[in-house]
Design a protein around this motif. Structure first.
Motif, PDB file in Angstrom:
ATOM      1  N   LYS A 116       0.827  -1.196   0.000  1.00 17.96           N
ATOM      2  CA  LYS A 116       0.000   0.000   0.000  1.00 17.96           C
ATOM      3  C   LYS A 116       0.866   1.252   0.000  1.00 17.96           C
ATOM      4  O   LYS A 116       1.929   1.282   0.604  1.00 17.96           O
ATOM      5  CB  LYS A 116      -0.913   0.012   1.226  1.00 17.96           C
ATOM      6  N   GLU A 117       0.386   2.279  -0.683  1.00 16.70           N
ATOM      7  CA  GLU A 117       1.136   3.532  -0.753  1.00 16.70           C
ATOM      8  C   GLU A 117       1.230   4.201   0.612  1.00 16.70           C
ATOM      9  O   GLU A 117       2.254   4.755   0.978  1.00 16.70           O
ATOM     10  CB  GLU A 117       0.480   4.480  -1.762  1.00 16.70           C
ATOM     11  N   ASP A 118       0.136   4.153   1.375  1.00 15.01           N
ATOM     12  CA  ASP A 118       0.145   4.762   2.702  1.00 15.01           C
ATOM     13  C   ASP A 118      -0.581   3.848   3.667  1.00 15.01           C
ATOM     14  O   ASP A 118      -1.786   3.950   3.868  1.00 15.01           O
ATOM     15  CB  ASP A 118      -0.528   6.144   2.670  1.00 15.01           C
ATOM     16  N   LYS A 119       0.165   2.959   4.287  1.00 13.96           N
ATOM     17  CA  LYS A 119      -0.447   1.995   5.197  1.00 13.96           C
ATOM     18  C   LYS A 119      -0.883   2.650   6.505  1.00 13.96           C
ATOM     19  O   LYS A 119      -1.639   2.071   7.279  1.00 13.96           O
ATOM     20  CB  LYS A 119       0.529   0.866   5.502  1.00 13.96           C
ATOM     21  N   HIS A 120      -0.414   3.865   6.759  1.00 19.69           N
ATOM     22  CA  HIS A 120      -0.723   4.536   8.023  1.00 19.69           C
ATOM     23  C   HIS A 120      -2.091   5.208   8.028  1.00 19.69           C
ATOM     24  O   HIS A 120      -2.508   5.736   9.061  1.00 19.69           O
ATOM     25  CB  HIS A 120       0.356   5.585   8.342  1.00 19.69           C
ATOM     26  N   SER A 140      -8.445  -1.609   5.929  1.00 20.95           N
ATOM     27  CA  SER A 140      -7.221  -1.584   6.732  1.00 20.95           C
ATOM     28  C   SER A 140      -7.251  -2.764   7.693  1.00 20.95           C
ATOM     29  O   SER A 140      -8.301  -3.089   8.258  1.00 20.95           O
ATOM     30  CB  SER A 140      -7.122  -0.284   7.532  1.00 20.95           C
ATOM     31  N   VAL A 141      -6.100  -3.413   7.877  1.00 22.30           N
ATOM     32  CA  VAL A 141      -6.019  -4.597   8.730  1.00 22.30           C
ATOM     33  C   VAL A 141      -5.159  -4.289   9.952  1.00 22.30           C
ATOM     34  O   VAL A 141      -4.115  -3.634   9.837  1.00 22.30           O
ATOM     35  CB  VAL A 141      -5.418  -5.796   7.971  1.00 22.30           C
ATOM     36  N   VAL A 142      -5.605  -4.738  11.114  1.00 27.78           N
ATOM     37  CA  VAL A 142      -4.822  -4.631  12.345  1.00 27.78           C
ATOM     38  C   VAL A 142      -4.803  -5.989  13.028  1.00 27.78           C
ATOM     39  O   VAL A 142      -5.710  -6.810  12.831  1.00 27.78           O
ATOM     40  CB  VAL A 142      -5.404  -3.571  13.314  1.00 27.78           C
ATOM     41  N   ASP A 183       2.403  -4.579   6.087  1.00 27.73           N
ATOM     42  CA  ASP A 183       1.471  -3.727   5.360  1.00 27.73           C
ATOM     43  C   ASP A 183       0.246  -3.346   6.188  1.00 27.73           C
ATOM     44  O   ASP A 183      -0.628  -2.624   5.713  1.00 27.73           O
ATOM     45  CB  ASP A 183       1.014  -4.451   4.088  1.00 27.73           C
ATOM     46  N   MET A 184       0.198  -3.808   7.439  1.00 25.76           N
ATOM     47  CA  MET A 184      -0.966  -3.534   8.275  1.00 25.76           C
ATOM     48  C   MET A 184      -0.907  -2.141   8.887  1.00 25.76           C
ATOM     49  O   MET A 184       0.166  -1.572   9.077  1.00 25.76           O
ATOM     50  CB  MET A 184      -1.089  -4.586   9.375  1.00 25.76           C
TER      51      MET A 184
END
Length: 499
Positions: free
Chosen positions: A49-53, A124-126, A283-284
Motif C-alpha cells: 500500500k502507498e500509505d499503510k498509516h 485496513s487490517v490490524v 502492510d498492516m
C-alpha cells in the motif's frame, strides 16, 4: 550354497530398486509440493500500500486467538463504533455476509483469506501477536477451561444434547461456533469426560496431594500430549503465521489444505508462507504485542482510535449525509444481530458483553480525546478481567486440583518449552518481525507527536501575532491621532498669539 547366494543377491537388488523408486517418488512428491506452495505464494504476494498509516473505510481486526484481542474489541472498538457499524456475524464465517456494504468494523478469528470477500483497497487490517510459547500455553488452558464448564452434566451425551438444544435459540455466537474453539473445545470436552468416567471406575488412582497442573493425567490431558496431538499440529502450532497467511483449516481458499499439508510435510517450504505473512504484517495499519500490553493499547488509541474519531467527525459534519447514512445502515441490519456474546456459552458470560458499556464515551460530538479513550479503556478492562477471573475460577474448580497459573507454568520442564519453541519455529520468526514493526510504529508515532506539537506551537505563535497586531496598530493610530490633535491645537494657539 550357490542358490542361497543368488537369493541373497536378489533380495539386495530388490532392496536397492525399492529404495531408488522410493527416493524418486519422494523427490517427485517434494517437487509437486514445492510447485503448489510457490504458486500460492506468487498469487498471494500483494502490492504494498502507498500509505499503510491511513485508516480506510473498513477496519478488519484479524484476531489471533489468545493475544488479548477480546479486550480491544470490548474496550476500544465497541466504544468507537456504533453497533450498526459492525459487520453482521463477523465471528461466524459460515453465516457472515460480505455483501453488506455499510459495515465499517469486522472483528474475527477467521484468517487473512477473508480479504478475498472484502474491498481490499478500502480495507485496513490490524492485529496483535504474542510470544508463541505463551500463546500455546494460553490456548491449552482456555480449551480446558471452556470444556470444563460442561462437567456440570452427568455425562458427555447429556452435555452434547443440551448444547444442541440451547444453541439454536441463542441469537449470539457461541464459542462452539468460532474457530479454533469449535474444534478444540469439543475435543477437550470429550477427553475430560473420559478421564472423569475413568476415575469413577477406579481406572486411575484417587487424585491427592500436590501435582503438576500441566501433567495431571488423572484429570486433564497433559500439556505434553496436547502439543504432540495431530489436532494441535493442524490448528495450533504456527497458528499465527498460517492465520496471517490465510491458510488455516478454516480458510476461504480452496488450495489452503494442500498448501498447509505440503508445508507441514516439508518444513523447508515454510519459508514461502513465512515471507507472505511477514509482508502482510508489514502492510498492516497496526501491529500490537500482547507482552507490551499497556504501550500497545496506548499506541492503538493514538494510531487507530484517533483516525476512527476523525472519520466519524467528518461523517457527522454534514447532517444530511449522516441522516441518509444512518437510514441505509438501519436497513442493512433488520435483525439487529450483533456478536454481543461472541466468545460465550453460559448465562454468566453475558456480563462480559455488558462491560463494553462501562466507561462509555461519546464519539459523536467531536470532544473525544486519546486521554479520555484510554481512561474509558482502563475502566472497561478492569471490569472485564474481573469477570473473566470469576469465570475461570469457577471452571477450574471442576477439574481440581489442577490449577493453571504463572507459578504453575514456571514448573513446566525446559524440555517441553524447547519442544513448543521448535514446533512453532515459523511463529517464532513472525513474532520477531512483529517486534521490529512495533518498534518502527513507536518511532513513527513519536515523530508524529513531535510534528503535532511543533505545528501547534507554530499555530500558537501565528495566532498570538495576529491577535496582538491589530491591538498594536490601534494604539499606533490612537497615538497618531493624539499627536495630530496636539499639533493642530498648538498651531491654533500660535496663530492667536500672532494676531
Amino acid at each position: 550354497m550357490a542358490s542361497i547366494q543368488n537369493l541373497a543377491l536378489l533380495v539386495m537388488l530388490l532392496a536397492l530398486v525399492t529404495t531408488a523408486v522410493g527416493d524418486i517418488s519422494t523427490e517427485e512428491d517434494f517437487v509437486g509440493c514445492q510447485n503448489t506452495v510457490r504458486k500460492w505464494a506468487a498469487s498471494s504476494d500483494d502490492k504494498v500500500k502507498e500509505d499503510k498509516h491511513t485508516l480506510q473505510d473498513l477496519l478488519f481486526f484479524l484476531h489471533v486467538p489468545r493475544t488479548g484481542g477480546r479486550t480491544y474489541f470490548h474496550c476500544f472498538l465497541r466504544k468507537l463504533y456504533a453497533s450498526a457499524h459492525e459487520c453482521p456475524r463477523s465471528y461466524d464465517k459460515l453465516r457472515f455476509d460480505p455483501s453488506k456494504p455499510d459495515c465499517r468494523l469486522m472483528v474475527t478469528h477467521d484468517d487473512y483469506s477473508m480479504m478475498s470477500k472484502l474491498p481490499k483497497e478500502r480495507t485496513s487490517v490490524v492485529t496483535i501477536l504474542r510470544n508463541p510459547i505463551d500463546r500455546v500455553f494460553s490456548t491449552y488452558e482456555f480449551s480446558v477451561e471452556v470444556a470444563a464448564r460442561f462437567l456440570v452434566h452427568p455425562n458427555l451425551t447429556s452435555a452434547t444434547q443440551m448444547t444442541g438444544r440451547i444453541r439454536p435459540k441463542n441469537n449470539g455466537v457461541s464459542t462452539l461456533d468460532i474457530w479454533p474453539w469449535k474444534y478444540l473445545v469439543p475435543w477437550m470436552r470429550e477427553d475430560l469426560f473420559r478421564r472423569r468416567d475413568a476415575r469413577k471406575q477406579r481406572f486411575y488412582k484417587d487424585v491427592k496431594g500436590s501435582y503438576d497442573s500441566y501433567n495431571m493425567e488423572e484429570t486433564v490431558m497433559p500439556l505434553h500430549d496436547f502439543i504432540n496431538h495431530p489436532v494441535a499440529h493442524d490448528i495450533i502450532h504456527n497458528g499465527a503465521t498460517f492465520q496471517v497467511a490465510g491458510l488455516t483449516n478454516n480458510s476461504c481458499l480452496s488450495e489452503s489444505h494442500e498448501v498447509r499439508h505440503c508445508v507441514r510435510k516439508y518444513q523447508t517450504l515454510g519459508t514461502y508462507v513465512l515471507d507472505i505473512a511477514k509482508k502482510r504484517l508489514s502492510d498492516m495499519l497496526y501491529v500490537g504485542l500482547t507482552e507490551d500490553h499497556k504501550e500497545s493499547a496506548t499506541m492503538f488509541a493514538n494510531v487507530v482510535g484517533t483516525q476512527i474519531l476523525s472519520q466519524f467527525e467528518a461523517l457527522n459534519s454534514n447532517s444530511d449525509k449522516t441522516a441518509n447514512s444512518k437510514t441505509e445502515l438501519s436497513s442493512s441490519f433488520p435483525d439487529s444481530e450483533h456478536d454481543t456474546n461472541h466468545l460465550q456459552n453460559s448465562t454468566d458470560d453475558q456480563k462480559e458483553s455488558e462491560t463494553s458499556s462501562l466507561g462509555a464515551v461519546d464519539t459523536t460530538n467531536g470532544t473525544m480525546t486519546v486521554g479520555k479513550l484510554m481512561d474509558a479503556y482502563e475502566v472497561c478492562i478492569s471490569s472485564l478481567r474481573k469477570a473473566q477471573g470469576r469465570r475461570r475460577i469457577a471452571s477450574l474448580k471442576r477439574i481440581s486440583p489442577a490449577n493453571f497459573s504463572k507459578d504453575a507454568r514456571r514448573q513446566v520442564p525446559d524440555v517441553i518449552l524447547q519442544e513448543i519453541n521448535s514446533l512453532n519455529r515459523l511463529d517464532v520468526e513472525l513474532y520477531k518481525h512483529a517486534k521490529e514493526i512495533f518498534s518502527q510504529e513507536r518511532k513513527h508515532l513519536a515523530e508524529k507527536l513531535v510534528e503535532a506539537v511543533e505545528q501547534k506551537n507554530a499555530l500558537g505563535s501565528l495566532y498570538g501575532t495576529s491577535t496582538w497586531r491589530p491591538f498594536l496598530l490601534a494604539i499606533a493610530v490612537l497615538l497618531l491621532l493624539l499627536l495630530t490633535f496636539f499639533i493642530v491645537k498648538a498651531r491654533k494657539q500660535t496663530s492667536k498669539l500672532k494676531v
